[in-house]
Design a protein around this motif. Structure first.
Motif, PDB file in Angstrom:
ATOM      1  N   ASP A   1       0.829  -1.203   0.000  1.00 40.63           N
ATOM      2  CA  ASP A   1       0.000   0.000   0.000  1.00 40.63           C
ATOM      3  C   ASP A   1       0.862   1.251   0.000  1.00 40.63           C
ATOM      4  O   ASP A   1       0.519   2.253  -0.646  1.00 40.63           O
ATOM      5  CB  ASP A   1      -0.926   0.004   1.222  1.00 40.63           C
ATOM      6  CG  ASP A   1      -2.062  -1.005   1.105  1.00 40.63           C
ATOM      7  OD1 ASP A   1      -2.094  -1.754   0.113  1.00 40.63           O
ATOM      8  OD2 ASP A   1      -2.906  -1.048   2.024  1.00 40.63           O
ATOM      9  N   ASP A   2       1.993   1.218   0.709  1.00 43.09           N
ATOM     10  CA  ASP A   2       2.868   2.395   0.744  1.00 43.09           C
ATOM     11  C   ASP A   2       3.441   2.699  -0.637  1.00 43.09           C
ATOM     12  O   ASP A   2       3.526   3.874  -1.041  1.00 43.09           O
ATOM     13  CB  ASP A   2       4.008   2.181   1.744  1.00 43.09           C
ATOM     14  CG  ASP A   2       3.551   2.317   3.193  1.00 43.09           C
ATOM     15  OD1 ASP A   2       2.467   2.899   3.422  1.00 43.09           O
ATOM     16  OD2 ASP A   2       4.276   1.837   4.074  1.00 43.09           O
ATOM     17  N   LYS A   3       3.838   1.679  -1.394  1.00 44.82           N
ATOM     18  CA  LYS A   3       4.342   1.908  -2.744  1.00 44.82           C
ATOM     19  C   LYS A   3       3.243   2.472  -3.643  1.00 44.82           C
ATOM     20  O   LYS A   3       3.496   3.349  -4.487  1.00 44.82           O
ATOM     21  CB  LYS A   3       4.883   0.613  -3.335  1.00 44.82           C
ATOM     22  CG  LYS A   3       6.212   0.152  -2.759  1.00 44.82           C
ATOM     23  CD  LYS A   3       6.679  -1.117  -3.456  1.00 44.82           C
ATOM     24  CE  LYS A   3       7.998  -1.603  -2.884  1.00 44.82           C
ATOM     25  NZ  LYS A   3       8.462  -2.865  -3.530  1.00 44.82           N
ATOM     26  N   ILE A   4       2.026   1.978  -3.465  1.00 43.13           N
ATOM     27  CA  ILE A   4       0.915   2.484  -4.272  1.00 43.13           C
ATOM     28  C   ILE A   4       0.627   3.942  -3.925  1.00 43.13           C
ATOM     29  O   ILE A   4       0.357   4.760  -4.816  1.00 43.13           O
ATOM     30  CB  ILE A   4      -0.339   1.602  -4.062  1.00 43.13           C
ATOM     31  CG1 ILE A   4      -0.081   0.186  -4.579  1.00 43.13           C
ATOM     32  CG2 ILE A   4      -1.537   2.216  -4.775  1.00 43.13           C
ATOM     33  CD1 ILE A   4      -1.186  -0.798  -4.262  1.00 43.13           C
ATOM     34  N   LYS A   5       0.710   4.295  -2.657  1.00 44.66           N
ATOM     35  CA  LYS A   5       0.472   5.688  -2.249  1.00 44.66           C
ATOM     36  C   LYS A   5       1.554   6.608  -2.809  1.00 44.66           C
ATOM     37  O   LYS A   5       1.263   7.740  -3.220  1.00 44.66           O
ATOM     38  CB  LYS A   5       0.408   5.774  -0.726  1.00 44.66           C
ATOM     39  CG  LYS A   5      -0.833   5.104  -0.137  1.00 44.66           C
ATOM     40  CD  LYS A   5      -0.796   5.079   1.386  1.00 44.66           C
ATOM     41  CE  LYS A   5      -2.010   4.345   1.947  1.00 44.66           C
ATOM     42  NZ  LYS A   5      -1.969   4.239   3.432  1.00 44.66           N
ATOM     43  N   THR A   6       2.802   6.145  -2.815  1.00 45.36           N
ATOM     44  CA  THR A   6       3.880   6.929  -3.421  1.00 45.36           C
ATOM     45  C   THR A   6       3.616   7.126  -4.913  1.00 45.36           C
ATOM     46  O   THR A   6       3.818   8.219  -5.461  1.00 45.36           O
ATOM     47  CB  THR A   6       5.231   6.213  -3.223  1.00 45.36           C
ATOM     48  OG1 THR A   6       5.505   6.125  -1.821  1.00 45.36           O
ATOM     49  CG2 THR A   6       6.360   6.962  -3.920  1.00 45.36           C
ATOM     50  N   THR A   7       3.153   6.074  -5.564  1.00 48.57           N
ATOM     51  CA  THR A   7       2.797   6.148  -6.978  1.00 48.57           C
ATOM     52  C   THR A   7       1.674   7.155  -7.206  1.00 48.57           C
ATOM     53  O   THR A   7       1.717   7.958  -8.149  1.00 48.57           O
ATOM     54  CB  THR A   7       2.372   4.752  -7.473  1.00 48.57           C
ATOM     55  OG1 THR A   7       3.469   3.836  -7.311  1.00 48.57           O
ATOM     56  CG2 THR A   7       1.940   4.786  -8.928  1.00 48.57           C
ATOM     57  N   ALA A   8       0.672   7.125  -6.342  1.00 48.23           N
ATOM     58  CA  ALA A   8      -0.460   8.050  -6.456  1.00 48.23           C
ATOM     59  C   ALA A   8      -0.007   9.501  -6.308  1.00 48.23           C
ATOM     60  O   ALA A   8      -0.496  10.393  -7.015  1.00 48.23           O
ATOM     61  CB  ALA A   8      -1.513   7.716  -5.401  1.00 48.23           C
ATOM     62  N   GLU A   9       0.927   9.750  -5.398  1.00 49.61           N
ATOM     63  CA  GLU A   9       1.438  11.115  -5.210  1.00 49.61           C
ATOM     64  C   GLU A   9       2.039  11.650  -6.506  1.00 49.61           C
ATOM     65  O   GLU A   9       1.839  12.816  -6.870  1.00 49.61           O
ATOM     66  CB  GLU A   9       2.495  11.125  -4.100  1.00 49.61           C
ATOM     67  CG  GLU A   9       1.941  10.879  -2.702  1.00 49.61           C
ATOM     68  CD  GLU A   9       3.050  10.764  -1.667  1.00 49.61           C
ATOM     69  OE1 GLU A   9       4.228  11.010  -2.020  1.00 49.61           O
ATOM     70  OE2 GLU A   9       2.745  10.429  -0.511  1.00 49.61           O
ATOM     71  N   LEU A  10       2.787  10.803  -7.188  1.00 56.34           N
ATOM     72  CA  LEU A  10       3.383  11.228  -8.461  1.00 56.34           C
ATOM     73  C   LEU A  10       2.306  11.592  -9.470  1.00 56.34           C
ATOM     74  O   LEU A  10       2.358  12.660 -10.096  1.00 56.34           O
ATOM     75  CB  LEU A  10       4.257  10.122  -9.040  1.00 56.34           C
ATOM     76  CG  LEU A  10       4.661  10.386 -10.499  1.00 56.34           C
ATOM     77  CD1 LEU A  10       5.705  11.489 -10.574  1.00 56.34           C
ATOM     78  CD2 LEU A  10       5.143   9.122 -11.184  1.00 56.34           C
TER      79      LEU A  10
END
Length: 314
Positions: free
Chosen positions: A134-143
């Motif tokens: 989930d943390d990697k997905i949230k980082t992706t979403a921020e981009l």
């Protein structure tokens, strides 16, 4: 609603298969065939920019070439980036500056015409992102929130297309991603076959996120990935052991997508944009792009367009 054709294409030549970008004559024949069977426009790939500049001089000149052959315009471009965890990976914050600059350059390149969407696969290949957290997905979403602001400033919507081998492809991963992206900046482009392969029901998924959908790829599949083919290196579509051909045109007898239910959902949710047909690798196993394109248009006209008319008269 109008139909656009995503410009995957191969045709025979004395020297073997060629795509429509080979020469001006091959592009002329391609566009006339697409227009002749009733498509209204085309979509293309962002990396074609360099061939456009070489052959036509500008993006606007190429669109004029398209229009002179009976099509309205170029509707969408697909930004098929070469993902690399070292330099260009949405889940790796250190690569974000490079990605943002890439999109500033990209939007400037296409500023000569009015696009509806720039389409992206929002994550790297699955095997380059896993374990997908989930943390990697949230980082992706921020981009992508930041990229969406860049494209919107250029008058173009950012929309996300999830291949079955994308790092964000399961229902849980999709839900986390869209919960952490801004609906005003990050949209969804539903590919009926890709979601079906990833065991995500395309009708239910569309119904859930209909207010964020800005386009579709209409194509079918006969297979779902139940054994982890999405992890196969280097290309899940080519290296899969379960099927030699993932994609088929709408109306295929063995197809798994319920297009009639899907179209009723599209009408019911008030979608008013373009509908795109796509045929990835239609020439595999003796197939033919021109034939698949015509078959899909027949199905769109004689099945799906009738549903639109029926639903609209209720």
């Amino acid at each position: 609603m109008k139909w656009s054709y995503m410009d995957h294409w191969r045709s025979a030549s004395p020297n073997g298969p060629i795509d429509q970008w080979q020469t001006l004559d091959s592009m002329d024949r391609f566009l006339k065939q697409v227009a002749a069977v009733g498509y209204d426009a085309i979509d293309t790939f962002d990396h074609r920019y360099f061939q456009i500049m070489d052959q036509y001089g500008s993006v606007s000149n190429y669109q004029e070439f398209v229009q002179e052959r009976g099509l309205e315009r170029i509707v969408n471009t697909f930004h098929a980036a070469v993902y690399d965890p070292r330099t260009y990976a949405p889940h790796v914050p250190e690569t974000h500056a490079n990605i943002l600059e890439d999109f500033r350059v990209t939007m400037d390149r296409w500023s000569g015409i009015s696009l509806d969407n720039i389409i992206v696969m929002p994550a790297t290949l699955y095997y380059d992102m896993e374990p997908v957290t989930d943390d990697k997905i949230k980082t992706t979403a921020e981009l992508w929130n930041k990229v969406g602001a860049i494209t919107l400033d250029a008058g173009v919507k950012l929309t996300c297309h999830h291949e079955f081998f994308c790092g964000i492809q399961s229902k849980h991963e999709l839900d986390v991603f869209y919960a952490n992206t801004d609906p005003a900046l990050v949209n969804l482009f539903v590919d009926t076959a890709q979601h079906c392969i990833a065991t995500v029901d395309p009708v239910d998924f569309y119904e859930q996120y209909a207010d964020r959908v800005t386009g579709f790829h209409f194509k079918d599949t006969r297979h779902q990935d139940l054994v982890g083919d999405y992890r196969r290196r280097p290309d899940a579509e080519l290296m899969a052991t379960t099927t030699p051909k993932w994609f088929h045109e709408m109306g295929d007898e063995g197809g798994l997508v319920d297009f009639e239910a899907f179209m009723r959902a599209v009408v019911r949710n008030g979608y008013e944009g373009w509908l795109s047909v796509e045929h990835d690798k239609a020439n595999k196993l003796g197939g033919d792009h021109a034939e698949s394109t015509a078959i899909a248009r027949w199905y769109a006209k004689n099945v799906l367009d009738r549903i639109v008319a029926e639903e609209g008269s209720k």
